[in-house]
Write a protein that holds these residues in place. Structure first.
Motif: not given
Length: 331
Positions: A91-95, A306-310
């Protein structure tokens, strides 16, 4: 302060690690006792790794921190004999808060949350089905765990690059004689260690032939901290890449490269994920992503993560109902 081991313990560890004889490439071969083939640890590092093992969940789920280096191109590889399930999405709608999510649907095997920080690669956190190491439900003292870095079934590194796999019965691989060959699970370790972006991860894939013999053919979902994502599939023997667009990308067990979206959504799990992500514009936090994962759980889902990529946040829910949270320091 460096930890000093008793001389008798050091001698014992030296004796154990010397049971492996070098292979033709200088890497130790597995001994009858199942000792590690990929570890490049000294005895103190191996002892510290094994001492870090602890059980944290009734799955059973274990945690371990790997200390020292390993050779990610040799040793154990997974050869699963029946199809994986699995549902994955980004889910990358908010980068600024990209989330990578996945259900691992498989047999009732013990699992391991593994931290690695190789001296020549990126630190990462990954999940390992340790049955593929030959390890049982109680792995205490089993030095085959020193090969655990080789078999990540999903994971994220300190640069915010995440990767996961799922079965794809349509995939076929045509080897290139000019490339080295690695296993279809092992490639995830090479990506986590060496890639910081989706483009770099795709480049890692293109440098190797993947060996899918003895197990289900696979396809892969990649995502990075910028919100970029890609699916990698093998179509008619060739590696194909489909980049994510529209703020999200999903993967289950149906091919997606070159397949119209309407046909993809005929798969129930893909359709449910796609609807949720379309409705949200691809904007989900970890809690919302776990609700989507819960909606596509199967009777044999072993873990949802889930992994938070930021942020580096990892949230893990297991089939036993346990929930764990981890924080990977991001670079």
């Amino acid at each position: 302060m460096r930890r000093i081991l008793p001389a008798a313990l050091v001698a014992l560890l030296l004796a154990l690690t010397s049971c492996a004889t070098p292979g033709p490439d200088g890497a130790p071969n597995s001994s009858p006792a199942g000792l590690s083939t990929a570890s490049r640890q000294d005895p103190v590092q191996a002892e510290r790794t094994m001492a870090s093992l602890r059980r944290v969940d009734d799955l059973p789920l274990y945690e371990m921190t790997y200390v020292g280096s390993y050779d990610a191109t040799v040793g154990t590889d997974a050869t699963p004999s029946s199809p994986f399930g699995c549902s994955l999405f980004v889910a990358a709608g908010d980068p600024g808060r990209t989330v990578f999510a996945r259900n691992f649907d498989w047999e009732a095997n013990p699992a391991l949350v593994l931290r690695t920080d190789p001296p020549d690669g990126h630190a990462s956190i990954s999940l390992v089905d340790i049955s593929y190491l030959g390890v049982g439900a109680d792995p205490t003292g089993d030095r085959r765990l020193l090969d655990a870095p080789l078999l990540p079934f999903d994971g994220m590194n300190e640069r915010g690059l995440a990767v996961g796999l799922a079965a794809d019965d349509a995939a076929t691989v045509r080897p290139d004689p000019g490339r080295p060959t690695v296993g279809s699970v092992r490639i995830l370790r090479l990506v986590l260690d060496r890639a910081a972006t989706v483009d770099e991860a795709v480049a890692v894939f293109t440098r190797y032939n993947l060996n899918m013999d003895g197990g289900p053919a696979l396809h892969y979902l990649l995502a990075d901290a910028t919100g970029a994502s890609a699916v990698i599939e093998f179509v008619d023997g060739e590696l194909r890449v489909e980049r994510g667009t529209g703020g999200w990308q999903a993967l289950t067990n149906v091919p997606v490269v070159g397949v119209p979206e309407q046909r993809r959504r005929a798969d129930r799990r893909y359709g449910l994920i796609a609807t949720a992500l379309t409705d949200s514009g691809g904007v989900l936090d970890a809690a919302a992503a776990h609700r989507v994962l819960a909606g596509v759980r199967q009777g044999h889902t072993r873990w949802s993560v889930t992994y938070g990529l930021r942020t580096g946040e990892v949230r893990l829910v297991t089939a036993s109902g346990g929930e764990r949270r981890y924080q990977l320091p991001m670079s």
